[in-house]
Design a protein around this motif. Structure first.
Motif, PDB file in Angstrom:
ATOM      1  N   ARG A  82      -1.519   3.811   5.483  1.00 44.52           N
ATOM      2  CA  ARG A  82      -1.535   5.575   4.609  1.00 44.52           C
ATOM      3  C   ARG A  82      -3.242   5.619   4.414  1.00 44.52           C
ATOM      4  O   ARG A  82      -3.291   6.517   3.739  1.00 44.52           O
ATOM      5  CB  ARG A  82      -0.816   5.384   3.536  1.00 44.52           C
ATOM      6  N   SER A  83      -3.935   4.685   5.092  1.00 48.03           N
ATOM      7  CA  SER A  83      -5.547   5.051   4.952  1.00 48.03           C
ATOM      8  C   SER A  83      -6.007   6.015   5.767  1.00 48.03           C
ATOM      9  O   SER A  83      -6.025   6.220   6.921  1.00 48.03           O
ATOM     10  CB  SER A  83      -6.423   3.817   5.082  1.00 48.03           C
ATOM     11  N   SER A  84      -6.317   7.346   5.138  1.00 50.45           N
ATOM     12  CA  SER A  84      -6.770   8.200   6.140  1.00 50.45           C
ATOM     13  C   SER A  84      -8.228   8.159   6.566  1.00 50.45           C
ATOM     14  O   SER A  84      -8.468   8.620   7.427  1.00 50.45           O
ATOM     15  CB  SER A  84      -6.845   9.716   5.040  1.00 50.45           C
ATOM     16  N   SER A 136      -2.195  12.843   5.695  1.00 55.49           N
ATOM     17  CA  SER A 136      -2.005  11.675   4.838  1.00 55.49           C
ATOM     18  C   SER A 136      -2.850  12.075   3.382  1.00 55.49           C
ATOM     19  O   SER A 136      -2.201  11.540   2.453  1.00 55.49           O
ATOM     20  CB  SER A 136      -2.557  10.427   5.391  1.00 55.49           C
ATOM     21  N   ASP A 137      -4.123  12.612   3.441  1.00 57.72           N
ATOM     22  CA  ASP A 137      -4.585  12.609   2.305  1.00 57.72           C
ATOM     23  C   ASP A 137      -5.626  13.944   2.471  1.00 57.72           C
ATOM     24  O   ASP A 137      -6.542  14.129   3.207  1.00 57.72           O
ATOM     25  CB  ASP A 137      -5.818  11.480   2.216  1.00 57.72           C
ATOM     26  N   GLU A 153       1.619   5.360  -3.966  1.00 60.46           N
ATOM     27  CA  GLU A 153       2.432   6.718  -4.882  1.00 60.46           C
ATOM     28  C   GLU A 153       3.881   6.153  -5.276  1.00 60.46           C
ATOM     29  O   GLU A 153       4.226   6.350  -6.560  1.00 60.46           O
ATOM     30  CB  GLU A 153       2.596   7.864  -3.938  1.00 60.46           C
ATOM     31  N   ASN A 169      -2.275  -1.449   6.150  1.00 61.32           N
ATOM     32  CA  ASN A 169      -2.559  -0.142   5.448  1.00 61.32           C
ATOM     33  C   ASN A 169      -2.315   1.084   6.060  1.00 61.32           C
ATOM     34  O   ASN A 169      -3.242   1.737   6.337  1.00 61.32           O
ATOM     35  CB  ASN A 169      -3.716  -0.002   4.491  1.00 61.32           C
ATOM     36  N   GLN A 193      -3.234  13.581  11.694  1.00 62.66           N
ATOM     37  CA  GLN A 193      -2.290  12.704  10.810  1.00 62.66           C
ATOM     38  C   GLN A 193      -3.300  12.337   9.480  1.00 62.66           C
ATOM     39  O   GLN A 193      -2.583  12.087   8.595  1.00 62.66           O
ATOM     40  CB  GLN A 193      -1.779  11.391  11.621  1.00 62.66           C
ATOM     41  N   TYR A 210       0.833  -1.327   0.092  1.00 62.83           N
ATOM     42  CA  TYR A 210      -0.025   0.043   0.041  1.00 62.83           C
ATOM     43  C   TYR A 210       0.753   1.234  -0.135  1.00 62.83           C
ATOM     44  O   TYR A 210       0.461   2.385   0.597  1.00 62.83           O
ATOM     45  CB  TYR A 210      -0.838  -0.109   1.258  1.00 62.83           C
ATOM     46  N   ASN A 211       2.151   1.162  -0.715  1.00 61.91           N
ATOM     47  CA  ASN A 211       2.815   2.430  -0.816  1.00 61.91           C
ATOM     48  C   ASN A 211       2.592   2.885  -2.493  1.00 61.91           C
ATOM     49  O   ASN A 211       3.214   2.436  -3.297  1.00 61.91           O
ATOM     50  CB  ASN A 211       4.237   2.172  -0.810  1.00 61.91           C
TER      51      ASN A 211
END
Length: 615
Positions: free
Chosen positions: A489-491, A520-521, A304, A487, A516, A301-302
């Motif tokens: 990075r899930s906002s 993140s998003d 980008e 995951n 955070q 789940y990287n």
């Protein structure tokens, strides 16, 4: 464990099957060991690396498909190829000598009388003895003086039906029944040896036609040996028994090589040999290294980093269906639904019969509320393959968008019957049960999805949402944190985790988590909205109003934002602003519950003290 893996029957394929069995039965550690053993035995086994990525334990692709893998492939495959080629060349030489001897025997029996048969047999015995003696030294046997007729070898006939009563002999089973390539080349390119080597023909005291025939047969054998020595299969120099064979052999070898090069380039398009094989293997490893790094980033789940790596692919590789579907999934995980829609649409237009990723594409259209397009996609997928779970997931999402949750449940259950290990269908079933407030069945569906795939973070998030609605905040925090480990990075998950922390009277940690999530998003408005809710709960109305005024400019058509602003201005006793924002919220078609609450607040604005008690 390593010694047991080395003794598995079937090598890499056997270890791969064992890895799947261990994974399906919940023995994760054993499955990881077997998948790693597969890559040790066969570095080109992409499916094993894909399974390791799904398990979240894959190493960097540069270490798996690097120089060590190239050396292992060279040792494993090129060593076997070279030894096989040497054995093939020895057999070809012995077959060529045997063909020469048999052709001379048949010619003598045909042209000589009965009284001369003994002479022919003696000469054939001498030829046989000389060939047996010279085979060990890779020498060409001396041809018998002109006894071969000027008859071209029979042409190779392919795809012709045999006459009635005649049996067709399979060429693959009996390769000796097929004319050799050197014979076909000699038949296509007849060289007048009387013009090129007339002195040699005079030395043999033979007619031009007979000399050409005898010389061409011997020179063809000579050409094969010279070619094999040039390719590195035989390091010894080729020796000839007389001047005629040497001279004519060199002449025909030169012309024959040009014909071979033309034929090889026409059939294959590149030059074959160990160097070209090594170059091809290195190119395949470079491609697998790049694709592996992309796939590893995506399943970690990287997203980008995965998108950046996919851009390094060539245009031809990037526009394949598999790569486009992976790029669409990356945009989906980043909640960039518009870009995901464009990529999935391109993949579906280019490859309309491929169903990879179409279940995610239907969810993208669900979030975009494209009801017509979603219905058309579901019908199209069902017309292509009614036995694919992706088709039924698309149809289930269509019913779910229409708020027909019971029909959606039936469709998702049909997808599960088609594939019990389709984790996403179990998760979609859980979402529908949660929408119907049947939390027990929803929890059961989410746990089935986790039995199939422990890293399916959507199921962990679904369980956390159930416990949050049931006000079991500690359980909700646990499941949200499990989802964030997979995951991070899930906002959205961060946002709901912050809500659970706030409900557990841990407001400072909740605000930290929401900050955070917004970092993140930045495109996700939920963290800012729930931060304002937390600030309202702490009594910080001015700060909450400031946050919502900024959010209002980003999402001006969200009724919930204006409804919350109206409540804040009521607490701040700014009733004009409160009525203004309540009116905007009603114009934006809020949910039924929110509409009733907003109307009740507006009716009590005449008596502010009653309104404060109501709020």
């Amino acid at each position: 464990m390593m010694l047991e893996n080395m003794q598995v029957a079937g090598g890499a394929a056997g270890n791969y099957l064992l890895g799947l069995i261990y994974r399906y039965t919940g023995r994760r550690h054993s499955s990881v060991e077997h998948f790693r053993m597969v890559l040790l035995l066969d570095p080109l086994f992409w499916e094993a690396y894909e399974e390791l990525c799904m398990l979240g334990v894959a190493e960097e692709a540069s270490s798996v498909f690097g120089e060590v893998a190239l050396q292992r492939i060279q040792e494993t495959y090129l060593g076997q190829t070279s030894s096989f080629s040497q054995r093939t060349i020895v057999n070809e030489f012995s077959d060529s000598d045997k063909t020469l001897k048999d052709s001379k025997l048949r010619h003598n029996e045909h042209f000589l009388g009965n009284g001369q048969q003994s002479v022919t047999l003696d000469s054939s015995k001498q030829l046989e003895n000389s060939s047996q003696t010279n085979n060990s030294d890779w020498n060409t046997p001396s041809p018998v003086p002109p006894q071969v007729p000027d008859v071209a070898p029979p042409q190779l006939r392919k795809n012709l039906r045999a006459p009635a009563g005649e049996k067709m002999v399979p060429e693959r089973l009996y390769p000796e029944t097929r004319p050799r390539r050197s014979a076909r080349i000699a038949a296509r390119r007849k060289i007048n040896m009387s013009q090129s080597s007339g002195s040699d023909a005079d030395c043999l005291h033979a007619s031009s036609s007979e000399s050409n025939s005898a010389t061409s047969l011997s020179s063809m054998i000579e050409k094969c040996r010279i070619e094999s020595s040039k390719e590195g299969f035989c390091s010894r120099p080729v020796a000839t028994s007389n001047h005629t064979a040497t001279t004519s052999g060199q002449t025909i070898s030169g012309t024959g090589n040009s014909v071979d090069d033309e034929e090889n380039s026409r059939l294959t398009g590149f030059e074959s040999g160990p160097s070209s094989i090594i170059f091809g293997i290195s190119e395949v490893l470079n491609l697998l290294r790049l694709l592996g790094e992309c796939h590893r980033h995506l399943l970690m789940y990287n997203c980008e980093d995965a998108l950046f790596a996919y851009e390094k692919l060539s245009e031809k590789q990037y526009n394949t269906q598999w790569v486009l579907s992976q790029v669409g999934k990356a945009y989906f995980q980043l909640q960039d639904y518009f870009k995901a829609d464009s990529v999935f649409l391109l993949a579906h237009q280019m490859y309309p019969y491929a169903l990879e990723g179409m279940d995610i594409y239907s969810t993208v259209l669900y979030h975009l509320k494209e009801e017509m397009r979603l219905g058309y996609l579901a019908q199209e997928l069902l017309s292509i393959d009614r036995l694919a779970p992706e088709s039924w997931c698309a149809l289930g999402n269509c019913y779910s968008l229409q708020k027909d949750h019971e029909a959606a449940l039936k469709i998702f259950h049909r997808a599960i019957r088609l594939n019990q290990r389709f984790a996403y269908a179990h998760t979609l079933c859980g979402h529908e049960f949660a929408a119907l407030e049947e939390y027990g069945d929803a929890e059961r569906c989410y746990r089935k999805a986790l039995d199939v795939d422990e890293r399916h973070y959507n199921a962990w998030h679904g369980l956390g949402m159930i416990y949050l609605r049931q006000e079991k905040f500690e359980f909700a925090q646990h499941h949200f944190q499990r989802a964030l480990r997979i995951n991070p990075r899930s906002s959205v998950i961060m946002c709901y985790n912050g809500i659970a922390l706030h409900e557990s009277k841990r407001s400072d940690e909740a605000l930290e988590t929401l900050d955070q999530a917004s970092i993140s998003d930045s495109r996700n408005p939920l963290p800012i909205y729930y931060k304002a809710n937390v600030l309202v709960g702490l009594g910080k109305y001015e700060e909450a109003a400031k946050v919502l005024e900024e959010l209002k400019d980003c999402v001006p058509h969200e009724s919930s934002v204006h409804g919350l602003l109206g409540k804040i201005y009521v607490h701040m006793k700014l009733y004009d602003k409160a009525v203004f924002h309540f009116g905007i919220a009603l114009d934006l078609n809020p949910s039924a519950i929110d509409a009733v609450h907003i109307k009740a607040c507006m009716e009590r604005l005449i008596a502010p003290e009653e309104l404060e008690d109501y709020i």
